[in-house]
Design an enzyme around this catalytic site. Structure first.
Site, PDB file in Angstrom:
ATOM      1  N   GLU A  86       0.831  -1.214   0.000  1.00 36.30           N
ATOM      2  CA  GLU A  86       0.000   0.000   0.000  1.00 36.30           C
ATOM      3  C   GLU A  86       0.862   1.259   0.000  1.00 36.30           C
ATOM      4  O   GLU A  86       0.547   2.245  -0.670  1.00 36.30           O
ATOM      5  CB  GLU A  86      -0.942  -0.008   1.206  1.00 36.30           C
ATOM      6  CG  GLU A  86      -1.931   1.134   1.210  1.00 36.30           C
ATOM      7  CD  GLU A  86      -2.901   1.107   0.046  1.00 36.30           C
ATOM      8  OE1 GLU A  86      -3.088   2.173  -0.581  1.00 36.30           O
ATOM      9  OE2 GLU A  86      -3.473   0.041  -0.254  1.00 36.30           O
ATOM     10  N   GLU A  93       1.464   6.403  -7.121  1.00 41.66           N
ATOM     11  CA  GLU A  93       0.397   7.350  -7.469  1.00 41.66           C
ATOM     12  C   GLU A  93       0.897   8.793  -7.404  1.00 41.66           C
ATOM     13  O   GLU A  93       0.609   9.593  -8.296  1.00 41.66           O
ATOM     14  CB  GLU A  93      -0.803   7.164  -6.541  1.00 41.66           C
ATOM     15  CG  GLU A  93      -1.592   5.906  -6.827  1.00 41.66           C
ATOM     16  CD  GLU A  93      -2.810   5.761  -5.927  1.00 41.66           C
ATOM     17  OE1 GLU A  93      -2.975   6.571  -4.984  1.00 41.66           O
ATOM     18  OE2 GLU A  93      -3.589   4.831  -6.173  1.00 41.66           O
TER      19      GLU A  93
END
Length: 144
Positions: A86, A93
């Protein structure tokens, strides 16, 4: 980070290099940067908070079912794999948004692949959970 006035992403504070410090000072400062990154991921990424909540539930389940120390080790390694995936997804991102603020099909693919890596690690975590908790739960339910 979000600009509260117009609910748009705000620019992060400018990078502050570590002032001239000793090697130990730089080493210790590195921990502060690392904890800052962890804090950023937890505070900005809903999925990270979900992973943490599920991880805490898994630890509680392990305590209730009295799994072995080795099984707890497997559980913790699996949880850290999901948390790490994560965090890397968050990095990808942010980097993609930095270099491609407008929509681009390659940027979408990069983000989708990073999200897919998190999904794969979460699926592995579910399979590990079934292996760890399935037999004791089965015994508890059907042999009590």
């Amino acid at each position: 980070m979000r600009d509260l006035m117009n609910n748009q992403p705000s620019a992060p504070p400018p990078y502050q290099p570590v002032p001239h410090k000793s090697k130990w000072g730089k080493f210790i400062a590195g921990f502060g940067f690392a904890f800052s990154g962890i804090r950023h991921t937890i505070t900005t990424q809903r999925n990270m908070r979900v992973h943490i909540l599920i991880g805490l539930c898994a630890v509680l389940m392990g305590l209730i079912l009295r799994i072995s120390a080795l099984e707890f080790a497997v559980l913790f390694v699996t949880m850290i794999c999901v948390f790490t995936a994560e965090m890397f997804n968050t990095v990808f991102e942010i980097c993609v948004d930095l270099v491609s603020p407008q929509y681009h099909p390659l940027a979408k693919i990069a983000k989708d692949v990073a999200a897919g890596a998190v999904l794969v690690s979460a699926i592995l975590a579910v399979m590990v959970g079934l292996c760890l908790f399935g037999p004791p739960l089965w015994h508890l339910v059907f042999h009590s």
